[in-house]
Each structure stands twice: as C-alpha cells, then as structure tokens.
Design a protein around this motif. Structure first.
Motif, short mmCIF file in Angstrom:
data_model
loop_
_atom_site.label_atom_id
_atom_site.label_comp_id
_atom_site.label_asym_id
_atom_site.label_seq_id
_atom_site.Cartn_x
_atom_site.Cartn_y
_atom_site.Cartn_z
N ILE A 1 0.85 -1.19 0.00
CA ILE A 1 0.00 0.00 0.00
C ILE A 1 0.89 1.24 0.00
O ILE A 1 1.56 1.54 1.00
CB ILE A 1 -0.96 0.00 1.20
CG1 ILE A 1 -1.88 -1.22 1.10
CG2 ILE A 1 -1.77 1.30 1.24
CD1 ILE A 1 -2.84 -1.37 2.25
N TRP A 2 0.90 1.92 -1.13
CA TRP A 2 1.69 3.15 -1.27
C TRP A 2 0.81 4.32 -0.83
O TRP A 2 -0.31 4.47 -1.27
CB TRP A 2 2.12 3.33 -2.72
CG TRP A 2 3.10 4.44 -2.91
CD1 TRP A 2 2.86 5.78 -2.82
CD2 TRP A 2 4.49 4.30 -3.20
NE1 TRP A 2 4.01 6.49 -3.02
CE2 TRP A 2 5.02 5.61 -3.27
CE3 TRP A 2 5.34 3.20 -3.42
CZ2 TRP A 2 6.37 5.85 -3.56
CZ3 TRP A 2 6.67 3.45 -3.70
CH2 TRP A 2 7.18 4.76 -3.76
N GLY A 3 1.34 5.16 0.05
CA GLY A 3 0.54 6.25 0.60
C GLY A 3 -0.26 5.77 1.79
O GLY A 3 -1.42 6.14 1.99
N ALA A 4 0.36 4.95 2.64
CA ALA A 4 -0.35 4.29 3.74
C ALA A 4 -0.70 5.25 4.88
O ALA A 4 -1.46 4.87 5.77
CB ALA A 4 0.48 3.12 4.28
N SER A 5 -0.16 6.46 4.89
CA SER A 5 -0.52 7.41 5.94
C SER A 5 -1.66 8.33 5.53
O SER A 5 -2.17 9.11 6.33
CB SER A 5 0.69 8.26 6.34
OG SER A 5 1.10 9.08 5.26
N SER A 6 -2.07 8.28 4.25
CA SER A 6 -3.25 9.02 3.82
C SER A 6 -4.48 8.37 4.44
O SER A 6 -4.44 7.22 4.88
CB SER A 6 -3.36 9.00 2.29
OG SER A 6 -3.65 7.69 1.83
N SER A 7 -5.60 9.07 4.47
CA SER A 7 -6.80 8.47 5.05
C SER A 7 -7.21 7.23 4.27
O SER A 7 -7.58 6.21 4.86
CB SER A 7 -7.94 9.48 5.11
OG SER A 7 -8.24 9.98 3.83
N PHE A 8 -7.13 7.30 2.96
CA PHE A 8 -7.47 6.14 2.13
C PHE A 8 -6.53 4.98 2.43
O PHE A 8 -6.95 3.84 2.64
CB PHE A 8 -7.39 6.54 0.65
CG PHE A 8 -7.95 5.54 -0.31
CD1 PHE A 8 -9.23 5.69 -0.81
CD2 PHE A 8 -7.20 4.45 -0.72
CE1 PHE A 8 -9.76 4.77 -1.70
CE2 PHE A 8 -7.72 3.53 -1.61
CZ PHE A 8 -9.00 3.69 -2.10
N GLY A 9 -5.24 5.28 2.45
CA GLY A 9 -4.24 4.24 2.71
C GLY A 9 -4.31 3.68 4.11
O GLY A 9 -4.07 2.49 4.33
N ALA A 10 -4.65 4.54 5.08
CA ALA A 10 -4.75 4.09 6.47
C ALA A 10 -5.81 3.01 6.63
O ALA A 10 -5.59 1.99 7.28
CB ALA A 10 -5.04 5.27 7.39
N TYR A 11 -6.98 3.25 6.05
CA TYR A 11 -8.05 2.27 6.19
C TYR A 11 -7.81 1.03 5.34
O TYR A 11 -8.18 -0.08 5.73
CB TYR A 11 -9.40 2.93 5.88
CG TYR A 11 -9.65 4.09 6.82
CD1 TYR A 11 -9.52 3.92 8.19
CD2 TYR A 11 -9.92 5.36 6.35
CE1 TYR A 11 -9.69 4.98 9.07
CE2 TYR A 11 -10.10 6.42 7.21
CZ TYR A 11 -9.97 6.23 8.58
OH TYR A 11 -10.13 7.28 9.43
N ALA A 12 -7.15 1.20 4.20
CA ALA A 12 -6.77 0.04 3.41
C ALA A 12 -5.78 -0.84 4.17
O ALA A 12 -5.87 -2.07 4.16
CB ALA A 12 -6.17 0.48 2.07
N THR A 13 -4.83 -0.19 4.85
CA THR A 13 -3.85 -0.93 5.64
C THR A 13 -4.54 -1.72 6.75
O THR A 13 -4.27 -2.91 6.97
CB THR A 13 -2.82 0.03 6.24
OG1 THR A 13 -2.13 0.70 5.18
CG2 THR A 13 -1.81 -0.71 7.10
N GLN A 14 -5.46 -1.07 7.45
CA GLN A 14 -6.16 -1.75 8.54
C GLN A 14 -7.02 -2.90 8.05
O GLN A 14 -7.05 -3.98 8.64
CB GLN A 14 -7.02 -0.73 9.31
CG GLN A 14 -6.18 0.28 10.08
CD GLN A 14 -7.04 1.26 10.84
OE1 GLN A 14 -7.63 0.93 11.85
NE2 GLN A 14 -7.11 2.49 10.35
N LEU A 15 -7.73 -2.68 6.97
CA LEU A 15 -8.60 -3.74 6.43
C LEU A 15 -7.79 -4.93 5.95
O LEU A 15 -8.15 -6.09 6.23
CB LEU A 15 -9.44 -3.18 5.28
CG LEU A 15 -10.63 -2.30 5.66
CD1 LEU A 15 -11.18 -1.61 4.42
CD2 LEU A 15 -11.72 -3.13 6.33
N ALA A 16 -6.71 -4.67 5.22
CA ALA A 16 -5.88 -5.76 4.71
C ALA A 16 -5.24 -6.54 5.85
O ALA A 16 -5.18 -7.78 5.84
CB ALA A 16 -4.82 -5.22 3.76
N ALA A 17 -4.75 -5.83 6.87
CA ALA A 17 -4.13 -6.50 8.02
C ALA A 17 -5.17 -7.30 8.79
O ALA A 17 -4.90 -8.44 9.22
CB ALA A 17 -3.46 -5.47 8.93
#
Length: 342
Positions: free
Chosen positions: A163-179
């Motif tokens: 996930i590139w841009g993981a500190s953006s709001s979009f990336g943050a929730y993508a990171t949490q969902l994937a994890a």
C-alpha cells in the motif's frame, strides 16, 4: 411543519470559487434520509472536481461533499433501518447522482439507507473521517480480489499487500482492512509517518523518499496486490520498476496512470470509481456487509484506528481546506468541516 433553514457551500462552476448561501431543504423520497449534517470529511477529489481534473458531468451550481455524519431528521416511507434521531455516517454519492440535494457541504442533506451506518456515541468528526473506508474496501475486496475480514481470530493469509501512501486516510483504512483480513501489509509513506503506519497494522514500513525505496520493495516482494492510495507520477515509476522486477503485474491507483508516466512492458496502472460499486445492484451483499455490518461494528466497538482529525471550521472554510489539500499541506491527518458550527 416548517422546513428548517438550510445553507450551503455552492460550487458555481469549474474553476470558480465556492460561495456560501441559502439552499432549499430537501424532502426525502421513499428510500432516503434527511440528515442534519454535523461533520464532512474533506477529500482531495473535491478540489479536483473544482479544477476540472476529475471531469464529472455536473449541473452547476451544485453542492458536493460525499462523506459526512449527522443526525437523521426525516425519513422516506420505505426506510426501515433508520429512524429520526439516529446518529449516522454516510456516503451520499452526490456527484454520481448529479444532485445537489445529496451534497454534504450544507446543513441539511439527503442520503440513502444503503450507504449509511449507525455510529452510536462515536464523535461526529471521527465518524466522518472514517466514512471513506468504502473506497479502501472496494479497492481491496472488489477490484484487487482480496478476502474480506472474517472476524476473530484473524486468519493468516498467503501473500503480501503493498500500500503506497499508507498514511493518507485512504491508505490508512486500506492498511487496517488488509491487516485485519490476515494479509502481510507493506506500507509506504514519508518517514515522519512511520509509526502511524505501523499502528495501522503494517508489518513492514518503507520510506517513500528513500534513495533505495525500489530496492527495498523489490526485496520485500512479490506482492499479491498493489494499491496506490496516494501517489504522484514519480511514485508510479517506482511501482512500475518494482512490479517489473517480479515479472510484471498491475497496481490500482486512485487517480489512474499519471500523465507522462511510461510503465515497463507487462506492468499496468489501473483506475476505479469506487462509489459506483455501491450503487451497482450486483454488489448488494458487499454494500450491506460494509455499511450495515462491518462499519457499524468497527465504529461502535472502536476497532478502527482513526487518522488524526483536524476541524478546520464551518462552511466558509471549505475553500481553504481544498486549497490546503491542493498545496500538499496536509499529511497524516484528516480535515473536517462542521456545517452547523460556524
């Protein structure tokens, strides 16, 4: 019964500045809710609509703002899941509907019950900041083909997700969902946001500005899925190099392939319009899972780590918020507008 007085931040046309002024108070139809808007999450797509970078065929003047929270003040005759007084968060899909009544930047806005979740006693600003979770969920589970979270215990799934841009709001929730779904997440962001990204569940962190970012990502790969949640042209060049080193593949970007970027043979950059997914009847099960099951539970049980929220002001501050996003002056936080608190 006298309709409550409404006021909105109107966009007169492409390239024009916002104007705050009166608006009619909408009346909900069968499946619709009328919401007293308490907080609106500011999104980069909004200033891009204003500039014409995202060419939505909108009828002007209009009111935009997709993701907001508030209190239900009226319901249509076919609404069964919500009642007057419910505290909710929603995505109104207003730009897709081309209907200013669904724009979030006003005191009273319409939405539909399918794209709405109850928030319990979660603060409105925090709930609004989570409302773009829909985009991350769509990207991961509908477009990249990953498995959805299945509840505790967390399964261990094969494959790494970049996930590139993981500190953006979009990336943050993508990171949490994937994890949460059990994947090993590699998060890329600026070094100052390293701990924030790790707190979202990323197993590995790579500094996007590092001189060795390509080599580090190549060493961590290959990847089951690649999501560019916040990316510029130079970032896409790096992603192309990484995917090429692993034999090719594709990445999903919130803006598609940037002008001037040439990717290696066998590498593709893709774009998807995520709101459309939730208006498509064939995705009914996914829509209900996200809004009525996962999001309600995650919010009310405080499962989601929310990107830090900054309240910038009322409707008169929307243009300022867009300007800040346009300048790249916002990182690791989410700007929120509160229409009822000018």
């Amino acid at each position: 019964m006298t309709s409550p007085q409404n006021i909105a931040a109107w966009l007169p046309g492409v390239g024009k500045q916002l104007e705050v002024g009166p608006a009619d108070t909408p009346v909900p139809d069968n499946n619709e809710l009328l919401v007293e808007v308490k907080a609106v999450a500011v999104q980069p797509a909004e200033y891009k609509i204003q500039e014409g970078v995202l060419p939505f065929p909108l009828k002007y003047p209009t009111i935009i703002g997709l993701s907001f929270s508030g209190v239900v003040v009226n319901v249509g005759s076919a609404v069964t899941r919500f009642k007057i007084g419910d505290r909710i968060v929603t995505n109104s899909a207003g730009t897709i509907r081309n209907d200013s009544r669904f724009g979030g930047y006003q005191r009273y806005a319409l939405t539909t019950q399918e794209l709405t979740a109850k928030i319990g006693d979660v603060p409105f600003e925090q709930a609004a900041a989570v409302s773009n979770l829909y985009g991350a969920a769509s990207a991961l589970f509908l477009h990249l083909g990953l498995e959805k979270p299945s509840g505790p215990p967390t399964p261990k799934r094969d494959g790494k997700v970049l996930i590139w841009g993981a500190s953006s709001s979009f990336g943050a929730y993508a990171t949490q969902l994937a994890a949460e779904a059990g994947y090993t997440v590699v998060g890329v962001a600026s070094a100052r946001n390293a701990e924030l990204v790790r707190s979202f569940g990323a197993a590995h962190f790579v500094d996007r500005n590092s001189a060795t970012v390509s080599d580090e990502l190549i060493a961590l790969g290959p990847f089951k899925a690649v999501l560019a949640a916040a990316d510029a042209a130079p970032d896409q060049v790096v992603l192309g190099r990484v995917l090429s080193a692993h034999g090719g593949g594709s990445f999903l970007s919130t803006m598609g392939l940037r002008p001037g970027v040439t990717l290696p043979v066998g590498v593709e950059g893709k774009f998807a319009q995520y709101v459309d997914d939730y208006l498509d009847p064939k995705n009914k099960d996914s829509t209900e899972w996200l809004w009525w099951d996962y999001l309600e539970q995650a919010l009310q049980e405080r499962k989601l780590r929310v990107v830090p929220v900054t309240r910038i002001g009322g409707l008169e501050k929307v243009q300022e918020a867009w300007n800040l996003l346009h300048k790249g002056a916002v990182s690791g936080e989410r700007l929120v507008i509160t229409p009822g608190l000018e």
